[in-house]
Design a protein around this motif. Structure first.
Motif, PDB file in Angstrom:
ATOM      1  N   ASP A 123      -8.020 -55.035 -15.622  1.00  0.00           N
ATOM      2  CA  ASP A 123      -8.429 -54.193 -14.501  1.00  0.00           C
ATOM      3  C   ASP A 123      -7.805 -54.679 -13.195  1.00  0.00           C
ATOM      4  N   GLU A 146      -7.102 -53.336  -8.716  1.00  0.00           N
ATOM      5  CA  GLU A 146      -7.211 -52.350  -7.644  1.00  0.00           C
ATOM      6  C   GLU A 146      -5.809 -51.872  -7.280  1.00  0.00           C
ATOM      7  N   LEU A 154      -7.954 -47.626  -5.627  1.00  0.00           N
ATOM      8  CA  LEU A 154      -8.694 -47.184  -6.810  1.00  0.00           C
ATOM      9  C   LEU A 154      -8.903 -48.339  -7.781  1.00  0.00           C
ATOM     10  N   THR A 155     -10.017 -48.311  -8.486  1.00  0.00           N
ATOM     11  CA  THR A 155     -10.279 -49.297  -9.529  1.00  0.00           C
ATOM     12  C   THR A 155      -9.729 -48.763 -10.848  1.00  0.00           C
ATOM     13  N   CYS A 184      -8.958 -49.327 -14.842  1.00  0.00           N
ATOM     14  CA  CYS A 184      -9.421 -50.069 -16.023  1.00  0.00           C
ATOM     15  C   CYS A 184      -8.609 -49.588 -17.232  1.00  0.00           C
ATOM     16  N   HIS A 238      -9.929 -42.298 -12.448  1.00  0.00           N
ATOM     17  CA  HIS A 238      -9.950 -43.422 -11.502  1.00  0.00           C
ATOM     18  C   HIS A 238     -10.737 -43.078 -10.241  1.00  0.00           C
ATOM     19  N   ARG A 257     -14.474 -43.107 -11.216  1.00  0.00           N
ATOM     20  CA  ARG A 257     -14.942 -44.488 -11.385  1.00  0.00           C
ATOM     21  C   ARG A 257     -15.103 -45.176 -10.025  1.00  0.00           C
ATOM     22  N   THR A 258     -14.109 -45.027  -9.185  1.00  0.00           N
ATOM     23  CA  THR A 258     -14.101 -45.762  -7.923  1.00  0.00           C
ATOM     24  C   THR A 258     -15.241 -45.344  -7.016  1.00  0.00           C
ATOM     25  N   TRP A 259     -15.461 -44.048  -6.878  1.00  0.00           N
ATOM     26  CA  TRP A 259     -16.514 -43.649  -5.936  1.00  0.00           C
ATOM     27  C   TRP A 259     -17.889 -43.984  -6.483  1.00  0.00           C
ATOM     28  N   LEU A 277     -18.567 -46.634  -8.408  1.00  0.00           N
ATOM     29  CA  LEU A 277     -18.720 -48.075  -8.174  1.00  0.00           C
ATOM     30  C   LEU A 277     -19.073 -48.355  -6.718  1.00  0.00           C
ATOM     31  N   ARG A 278     -18.400 -47.671  -5.803  1.00  0.00           N
ATOM     32  CA  ARG A 278     -18.678 -47.883  -4.384  1.00  0.00           C
ATOM     33  C   ARG A 278     -20.063 -47.371  -3.995  1.00  0.00           C
TER      34      ARG A 278
END
Length: 315
Positions: free
Chosen positions: A39, A41, A45-46, A48, A100, A103-105, A107-108
């Motif tokens: 994984d 950044e 974006l994160t 994986c 992505h 996932r990113t938003w 997680l944030r």
């Protein structure tokens, strides 16, 4: 023996077997714990990669020809990024980009990686459980002549060219086992653990580096079976063959078995590598011969059935 199956998986090769296991086991009988050492950044974006390979393959959305990403992909976003002078060394397809972003938003917004992964799997219609190895960041890094480098830079940008002298997993020790992986390991109905045909050094070792995982496998009360990622002494994709050569490991399946050692009871190898079986048995591992090349969903299911039979798991 009926019961639950835990699979440890990396990306492309592991994802194929994970999808085969998912197809032959009843819904709810499989947990796939996925490497997150890859994984990183990128562009805010994160990403994986291994989780996404497992998601796409289990959902039947993977691109078999290219070997990664989603089928029927387009690349308009990447084309525009190049026009804007942004980094373009890591390709993100338009459909893949949606994963992505989602996932990113999330997680944030405070969700854990486990929660986000479960949401994505459910949204893609996947009935089995997919979990990260840990919700804590673990980052695989390789040491080359240029010093320590993040895995994706070496793997994608440098195309694996620099020789690797050492591998480490930043964030370990200290990475807490994910709830889903801990639950699977503790299940009373756990029937078998399967190590999918993923790179032992780059895809499986990060999972084993998470606090408590190696110890749990060593203290297991069920069979643990590994599927070799080699056919004819070579890996079909990825840098495994290069890593083996750089370590002067030239005995193919025997080196894979010795790397896992007492963590596994038996190993599945390709029928074409039958000559390796006596040495593997002398080393203390039971051996199953199977067709390990997975070109289609039918191949995935066939290998999954062979692996489960070798582990004594009833369908």
């Amino acid at each position: 023996m009926n019961g639950h199956v835990l699979a440890l998986s990396g990306g492309v090769g592991g994802a194929k077997l994970a999808a085969g296991l998912a197809d032959v086991l009843a819904p709810g009988r499989l947990t796939v714990a996925v490497n997150t050492g890859d994984d990183f950044e990128h562009l805010g974006l994160t990403i994986c990669p291994d989780i996404d390979s497992v998601l796409y393959t289990m959902a039947g959305l993977n691109d078999r020809q290219r070997g990664w990403g989603m089928a029927n992909e387009s690349w308009h976003m990447m084309e525009q990024l190049r026009r804007l002078g942004e980094e373009d060394w890591f390709n993100l397809g338009d459909r893949d980009l949606a994963t992505h972003i989602a996932r990113t938003w999330r997680l944030r917004a405070g969700s854990s990686l486990s929660q986000v992964t479960a949401h994505l799997a459910t949204s893609l219609g996947i009935a089995q459980q997919i979990v990260p190895m840990s919700d804590n960041p673990v980052r695989t890094q390789v040491h080359t002549g240029n010093g320590w480098t993040d895995f994706q830079r070496w793997f994608v940008s440098e195309q694996c060219r620099p020789a690797v002298s050492e591998i480490r997993f930043a964030g370990t020790p200290g990475a807490v086992i994910s709830p889903g992986l801990a639950e699977a390991l503790a299940r009373e109905d756990l029937a078998a653990i399967v190590i999918c045909p993923s790179n032992p050094f780059l895809s499986v070792d990060p999972v084993l580096a998470v606090d408590g995982v190696r110890e749990a496998l060593m203290n297991r009360a069920v069979p643990c079976i590994a599927v070799s990622p080699l056919i004819g002494g070579r890996a079909l994709k990825g840098p495994l063959s290069k890593l083996l050569a750089e370590r002067d490991l030239r005995r193919g399946n025997i080196d894979i078995a010795q790397h896992y050692g007492a963590l596994v009871d038996s190993i599945v190898i390709d029928r074409g590598d039958a000559d390796d079986a006596p040495a593997l048995r002398e080393g203390g591992h039971a051996v199953t011969l199977a067709e390990t090349l997975m070109r289609s969903a039918a191949d995935q299911e066939r290998l999954a059935r062979d692996v489960l039979a070798a582990a004594g798991v009833e369908l």
